[in-house]
Design a protein around this motif. Sequence first.
Motif, mmCIF file in Angstrom:
data_model
loop_
_atom_site.group_PDB
_atom_site.id
_atom_site.type_symbol
_atom_site.label_atom_id
_atom_site.label_comp_id
_atom_site.label_asym_id
_atom_site.label_seq_id
_atom_site.Cartn_x
_atom_site.Cartn_y
_atom_site.Cartn_z
ATOM 1 N N THR A 31 0.837 -1.249 -0.089
ATOM 2 C CA THR A 31 -0.097 0.002 -0.030
ATOM 3 C C THR A 31 1.014 1.205 0.019
ATOM 4 O O THR A 31 2.034 1.187 0.597
ATOM 5 C CB THR A 31 -0.972 -0.086 1.313
ATOM 6 O OG1 THR A 31 -0.210 0.036 2.306
ATOM 7 C CG2 THR A 31 -1.968 -1.150 1.282
ATOM 8 N N THR A 86 0.320 5.160 1.162
ATOM 9 C CA THR A 86 -0.994 5.941 1.698
ATOM 10 C C THR A 86 -0.138 7.434 1.826
ATOM 11 O O THR A 86 0.924 7.771 2.346
ATOM 12 C CB THR A 86 -1.112 5.712 3.292
ATOM 13 O OG1 THR A 86 -1.483 4.140 3.282
ATOM 14 C CG2 THR A 86 -2.087 6.235 3.963
ATOM 15 N N ARG A 123 -4.172 10.567 5.008
ATOM 16 C CA ARG A 123 -4.995 9.610 5.698
ATOM 17 C C ARG A 123 -5.672 8.802 4.575
ATOM 18 O O ARG A 123 -6.441 7.705 4.748
ATOM 19 C CB ARG A 123 -6.042 10.082 6.494
ATOM 20 C CG ARG A 123 -5.744 10.885 7.794
ATOM 21 C CD ARG A 123 -6.927 11.668 8.375
ATOM 22 N NE ARG A 123 -6.506 12.507 9.670
ATOM 23 C CZ ARG A 123 -7.272 12.849 10.330
ATOM 24 N NH1 ARG A 123 -8.632 12.824 10.267
ATOM 25 N NH2 ARG A 123 -6.856 13.520 11.436
ATOM 26 N N SER A 124 -5.302 8.889 3.338
ATOM 27 C CA SER A 124 -5.916 8.308 2.150
ATOM 28 C C SER A 124 -4.967 7.233 1.410
ATOM 29 O O SER A 124 -3.831 7.464 1.238
ATOM 30 C CB SER A 124 -6.301 9.346 0.941
ATOM 31 O OG SER A 124 -7.137 10.096 1.592
ATOM 32 N N VAL A 125 -5.391 5.830 1.264
ATOM 33 C CA VAL A 125 -4.735 4.825 0.437
ATOM 34 C C VAL A 125 -4.933 5.258 -0.917
ATOM 35 O O VAL A 125 -5.983 5.403 -1.539
ATOM 36 C CB VAL A 125 -5.087 3.369 0.860
ATOM 37 C CG1 VAL A 125 -4.323 2.478 0.024
ATOM 38 C CG2 VAL A 125 -4.959 3.199 2.410
#
Length: 372
Positions: A59, A61, A64-66
């Motif tokens: 992932t 990020t 706060r957003s993937v």
Amino acid sequence: MTQLVVTGLHKAFGDHPVLTGVDLDVPAGSLTAILGPSGSGKTTLLRVLAGFERADAGTVTIGRSVVDGPDVHLAPERRRIGYVPQEGSLFPHLTVADNVGFGLPARQRRKAAAPLLAAVGLADLGKRYPHQLSGGQQQRVALARALAIRPHIVLLDEPFASLDAHLRASVRQDVQGLLARSGITGILVTHDQDEALSTADRVAVLRDGRIAQCDAPQDLYDRPADADIARFIGEANLIEGTLDSDTVDTILGRLKIEPACLASPAPGPDSPSFARSGPATVLIRPEQLEVLAAETPLRPLAGDRRAATPQELAGRVVAYGYHGHDAVIHVRPEHDRDAPTIIVRTLGGRQLPPGSPVTLRARGPVLAWPHA
């Protein structure tokens, strides 16, 4: 300010794995350098972060957003990431101002270009074309273009590599200052150790598709995680020794070893400077060595000689390189043909041509890695 976190990132091209589990935490507002040799995957990592390539696993990020992960892949234009490629890649048919505003809506381009060009020191050059600029000026324009979209993060892919040494130093200082003033999180990819150590807040060494170590520049240089990183980050003398509690016996005498790495709250047997008995590889940086004339008598050293007893090593100069601000001397130990050539860095002093007899003395403490 925006934080960037990479977890378990994998990327392969066909049967060729490039990234094999990258973990990286870039604090908000900091500048982190990704350091590695050519072909280590540095540019691939940047392209995945920017969204130009999709990760095979793991992932990414931002805040706060993937933006990249299982069932998630945010398009590059939606990531608020500025990208500065190695050669700047300006559009030759557009003016400097039009290059800067290219990624903005048409009505905003002219208005946005002027303050950005002023910020990078090119306030009066908006009407020129790229071919009318120097290499350093072109890189400043590329940075201004990356900042025009008000990015959360700026990625710099070896942006100073094509500049001459003097210009490279001044341009990277300008870029470093501009990013710090704007509070933008930055990632600088480079294969230049000096550039990484002098520019970044933190340096991450990319090796075998993973981050082998990520630390503040001084910690990375002073306390590398292993001998390979020590050799990669600057010049290093790696000699054999024998550990005995908190000292190590070497051809330069019994030297005090560094305490366990501060970054390792619970150091294990494979940590540098883990004190135990047995053979070890010892790191002595060239600036830790003092060169004495061969006829200089032995002198007692300050400190507790019961715990550590440095001694002088006789040798002969095999190479001498003068660099103005310092000199680098390669010395072959006189009485141990199997010992490696010792590298010494000194400030000033008289020239020592090949064949000159000298004696060396180490200033501890040193790092030592026990053999498996």
